[in-house]
Design a protein around this motif. Structure first.
Motif, PDB file in Angstrom:
ATOM      1  N   ILE A   7      38.503  33.270  41.661  1.00 27.91           N
ATOM      2  CA  ILE A   7      38.408  31.970  41.171  1.00 27.91           C
ATOM      3  C   ILE A   7      38.867  31.943  39.831  1.00 27.91           C
ATOM      4  CG2 ILE A   7      36.790  29.907  40.206  1.00 27.91           C
ATOM      5  CD1 ILE A   7      34.482  31.342  42.082  1.00 27.91           C
ATOM      6  N   ARG A  10      41.455  29.400  34.158  1.00 27.34           N
ATOM      7  CA  ARG A  10      42.137  29.364  33.075  1.00 27.34           C
ATOM      8  C   ARG A  10      43.414  28.890  33.205  1.00 27.34           C
ATOM      9  NH1 ARG A  10      40.990  34.690  29.875  1.00 27.34           N
ATOM     10  NH2 ARG A  10      40.604  35.618  31.937  1.00 27.34           N
ATOM     11  N   ASP A  17      46.533  36.397  30.760  1.00 23.52           N
ATOM     12  CA  ASP A  17      45.841  37.299  31.702  1.00 23.52           C
ATOM     13  C   ASP A  17      45.949  36.613  32.939  1.00 23.52           C
ATOM     14  OD1 ASP A  17      43.416  38.562  29.595  1.00 23.52           O
ATOM     15  OD2 ASP A  17      45.181  39.239  29.998  1.00 23.52           O
ATOM     16  N   ASN A  20      48.434  38.096  35.619  1.00 30.92           N
ATOM     17  CA  ASN A  20      47.963  39.144  36.171  1.00 30.92           C
ATOM     18  C   ASN A  20      46.765  39.089  36.997  1.00 30.92           C
ATOM     19  OD1 ASN A  20      49.369  40.858  34.340  1.00 30.92           O
ATOM     20  ND2 ASN A  20      47.640  40.949  32.637  1.00 30.92           N
ATOM     21  N   LEU A  24      47.079  40.247  40.869  1.00 28.82           N
ATOM     22  CA  LEU A  24      45.855  40.777  41.740  1.00 28.82           C
ATOM     23  C   LEU A  24      45.632  40.462  42.989  1.00 28.82           C
ATOM     24  CD1 LEU A  24      43.488  43.094  41.658  1.00 28.82           C
ATOM     25  CD2 LEU A  24      42.266  41.240  40.551  1.00 28.82           C
ATOM     26  N   VAL A 106      35.084  36.664  42.714  1.00 26.52           N
ATOM     27  CA  VAL A 106      35.130  37.128  41.276  1.00 26.52           C
ATOM     28  C   VAL A 106      35.544  36.016  40.525  1.00 26.52           C
ATOM     29  CG1 VAL A 106      36.069  38.824  39.611  1.00 26.52           C
ATOM     30  CG2 VAL A 106      35.740  39.415  42.211  1.00 26.52           C
ATOM     31  N   TRP A 107      35.009  35.597  39.534  1.00 25.14           N
ATOM     32  CA  TRP A 107      35.367  34.466  38.533  1.00 25.14           C
ATOM     33  C   TRP A 107      36.279  34.860  37.290  1.00 25.14           C
ATOM     34  CZ3 TRP A 107      33.813  29.216  38.187  1.00 25.14           C
ATOM     35  CH2 TRP A 107      34.101  28.638  36.892  1.00 25.14           C
ATOM     36  N   TYR A 108      37.312  34.385  37.373  1.00 24.46           N
ATOM     37  CA  TYR A 108      38.393  34.545  36.130  1.00 24.46           C
ATOM     38  C   TYR A 108      38.380  33.350  35.398  1.00 24.46           C
ATOM     39  CZ  TYR A 108      39.895  38.964  38.032  1.00 24.46           C
ATOM     40  OH  TYR A 108      39.709  40.113  38.578  1.00 24.46           O
TER      41      TYR A 108
END
Lengths: 108, 128, 138
Positions: A7, A10, A17, A20, A24, A106-108
């Motif tokens: 997720i 931003r 990031d 990146n 991934l 996974v939260w970003y």
């Protein structure tokens, strides 16, 4: 192979990031995993055609399913009918669907 | 058997003065003590937490000094001593002008491309 | 209907400061309305969500009195989600990290939430079908 939901909340203009995280997602997909990238909040901004949209399209070409939270799009006045072909609008419910399905989320 | 949990930390120095620690490292250490199986991955600007000799001392408010200045490098050494493996993203360190010789002992480098393998080898991935 | 699951959510952000809290509440709401068993671990600033003394206010800039403004309150969202969970046949264990509560002075929680510790998060995660941590950013 594993299944992932990443997720991205931003804006890539705000944080280096973010690209990146895109890389991934692509890397996991190239390894044979099933990967969905869900854009939420300011993470949907590159779905409006901009200098950062191409980075998103590269992720789709790697085999990642890219979704964008319908509310986040609407809140920012991004017309869902004008999304790049690589991005589909989705209800946030998809996160709970994937948690139920046992994906690593996974939260970003 | 305990689930293997990979903890990601990438936002550094947010509240370390007020908390006198890095909350993501702290909570991982507490849960390790409760029997959890954790691995830490430092990425982004959090790779800087490995730098030896960080000094958060000297602050005072109204003339009253803080008594336990934060030292995340010390806390990371402590958590490694308790059996938590700590990794850092080598690419993020190099981009920020950091070399392994700047770091405390014990942390292991992983390439940005190698992060996917860490994800694969853990049951859960938590990003604090 | 999908099988009921046990899901753990951990959050860090306080209310009123960041879009993350709204997305987090949306997610917990969806899971609650599906009747899942849910554990919420509120860490750091997130312990403020259930603080019982949040109060509404008027908004003179919008020409709204107290009633007209009907300002959202995190504690009401939490209470509403707890009620929705119960109505759907599920349950929510909303845990506020005790040390975080103490340092913020928000020890008065709404009914249905409780004080706990990181050991509760670990136990929840170990016993859940899945978990999601929504961390904060500097």
């Amino acid at each position: 192979m594993a299944k992932y939901l990443l997720i991205e909340s931003r804006d890539p203009f705000e944080s280096n990031d973010v690209e990146n995280h895109y890389a991934l997602a692509s890397s996991l997909a190239k390894d044979g995993d099933t990967v969905t990238l869900l854009l939420v909040q300011n993470g949907v901004l590159p779905a409006r055609k901009s200098a950062r949209t191409e980075a998103l399209e590269k992720v789709a070409k790697a085999g990642v399913e890219i979704l964008a939270d319908e509310f986040s799009l609407r809140e920012r006045g991004i017309d869902a009918a004008r999304l790049p072909a690589s991005v589909k609008k989705a209800a946030l419910d998809v996160v709970i669907d994937h948690l139920e399905d046992g994906r690593k989320v996974v939260w970003y | 058997m305990a689930k293997k949990i990979l903890t990601l930390i990438d936002s550094a120095y947010r509240c370390t003065v007020e908390e006198q620690d890095e909350p993501a490292v702290w909570i991982t250490e507490v849960m390790k003590g409760a029997g959890g199986d954790f691995t830490l991955l430092l990425q982004g600007n959090a790779v800087g937490y490995l730098v030896r000799g960080q000094d958060g001392s000297g602050l005072s408010f109204g003339g009253v000094k803080l008594t336990h200045p934060v030292s995340v490098d010390r806390d990371l050494t402590q958590i490694m001593g308790k059996g938590v493996e700590v990794y850092f993203v080598q690419d993020d360190a190099e981009e920020r002008g950091l070399e392994s010789s700047d770091f405390i002992a014990g942390a292991k480098p992983v390439s940005r491309a190698g992060v996917a393998k860490l994800f694969a080898s853990h049951d859960l991935v938590w990003h604090w | 209907m999908a099988t009921k699951k046990k899901l753990t959510f951990a959050l860090m952000d306080p209310p009123f400061e960041n879009a993350r809290t709204v997305t987090t509440m949306r997610l917990i709401d969806i899971a609650a309305r599906r009747g899942h068993e849910i554990i919420v671990f509120a860490y750091e600033g997130a312990v403020g969500h259930a603080f019982a003394k949040q109060a509404k206010h008027a908004n003179a800039a919008h020409g709204h009195d107290l009633a007209q403004e009907d300002h959202p309150l995190a504690r009401e969202w939490v209470a509403n989600i707890l009620a929705a969970s119960q109505a759907a046949g599920g349950k929510i264990d909303w845990i506020n990290c005790g040390l975080c509560v103490d340092e913020r002075g928000v020890g008065e929680f709404i009914h249905g939430t409780r004080r706990g510790s990181p050991a509760d998060l670990l136990k929840a995660a170990e016993g859940s079908d899945n978990s999601l941590v929504i961390g904060t950013r500097g």
